[in-house]
Design an enzyme around this catalytic site. Structure first.
Site, PDB file in Angstrom:
ATOM      1  N   HIS A  93      -2.449  -3.210   2.918  1.00  0.00           N
ATOM      2  CA  HIS A  93      -1.118  -2.793   3.352  1.00  0.00           C
ATOM      3  C   HIS A  93      -0.109  -2.990   2.236  1.00  0.00           C
ATOM      4  CE1 HIS A  93       2.290  -1.962   5.861  1.00  0.00           C
ATOM      5  NE2 HIS A  93       2.834  -3.128   5.578  1.00  0.00           N
ATOM      6  N   SER A  94       0.646  -1.944   1.914  1.00  0.00           N
ATOM      7  CA  SER A  94       1.699  -1.993   0.906  1.00  0.00           C
ATOM      8  C   SER A  94       1.105  -2.462  -0.427  1.00  0.00           C
ATOM      9  CB  SER A  94       2.847  -2.890   1.399  1.00  0.00           C
ATOM     10  OG  SER A  94       4.017  -2.672   0.660  1.00  0.00           O
ATOM     11  N   PHE A  95       1.584  -3.565  -1.015  1.00  0.00           N
ATOM     12  CA  PHE A  95       0.982  -4.026  -2.266  1.00  0.00           C
ATOM     13  C   PHE A  95      -0.518  -4.263  -2.094  1.00  0.00           C
ATOM     14  CE2 PHE A  95      -0.105  -7.921  -4.845  1.00  0.00           C
ATOM     15  CZ  PHE A  95      -0.371  -7.220  -6.011  1.00  0.00           C
TER      16      PHE A  95
END
Length: 233
Positions: A73-75
């Site tokens: 998720h995300s980074f």
């Protein structure tokens, strides 16, 4: 099957611990905890994505061989992608890569860098772009002081990341976005499809940047369905 889970900047393993009950029988949810948080609090923070990936690969070495899917998720999506590429290069191509709330890593970033900002401005920009720091954390200065170096280290690693061209993944990619996420434009998310030689799907869910952690978004049901298909194949 093993599902490796990689959290957003500043995130730990806690959100994923509850996912096991929602997964198909035979799937083990394995959160990957980066240094400097939770039980790894005493370990030095890493500000380089490659160092995080290398540490993850070392941690995986003692585990017995097993079909593996990855979620980031995300980074964490960047880390999951790089781990998947390294696994493929070592002859252990994963079954599936699921990413959320992150534009494709091979296109130039569209958002300004934040890691260098003073604390107050850093927090303000994180809130503006991601809605990222819970109010209960910001309300306790001591807790915020503990959290900020961890978040800043991950943000610095994300901002310094540079994609190295290589062969496309030989596993499907599912790229997911939140309908109200101000930080991720749908067309930039869809370009994940350029990084696989297999199937690709771009899916949208209700919610903002952190929609996968909302039980009402339907995201976990999608993950379960994707893994069920691979187990039954």
């Amino acid at each position: 099957m093993r599902l490796l889970c990689f959290a957003h900047a500043g995130g730990g393993s806690a959100p994923f611990v509850r996912w096991g009950a929602a997964m198909p029988e035979g799937v083990a949810v394995c959160p990957v905890r980066r240094p400097g948080r939770e039980s790894a609090y005493s370990q030095p923070l890493l500000r380089d994505t490659r160092a995080i990936v290398d540490g993850t690969l070392r941690a995986l070495q003692p585990l017995p061989p097993c079909p593996t899917a990855l979620y980031g998720h995300s980074f964490g999506a960047l880390v999951a992608y790089e781990v998947a590429a390294a696994m493929q290069a070592a002859g252990a191509t994963p079954e599936l890569l699921i990413v959320s709330a992150k534009p494709a890593p091979h296109i130039p970033p569209a958002l300004p860098n934040l890691a260098h900002l003073p604390d107050e401005q850093f927090v303000r920009e994180l809130d503006r772009l991601y809605g990222g720091i819970p109010g209960e954390v910001k309300a306790v200065p001591e807790l915020l002081e503990l959290m900020l170096p961890v978040i800043r280290a991950d943000v610095a690693a994300s901002e310094s990341y540079r994609h190295a061209p290589g062969p496309p993944l030989r596993c499907p990619i599912v790229a997911c976005s939140g309908r109200d996420d101000r930080a991720v434009e749908p067309e930039r998310l869809r370009r994940w499809g350029e990084l696989t030689a297999c199937e690709f799907a771009a899916l949208e869910f209700p919610g903002g940047h952190f929609f996968p952690y909302d039980p009402g978004s339907g995201f976990l049901g999608m993950v379960r369905e994707q893994l069920s298909r691979r187990i039954g194949a």
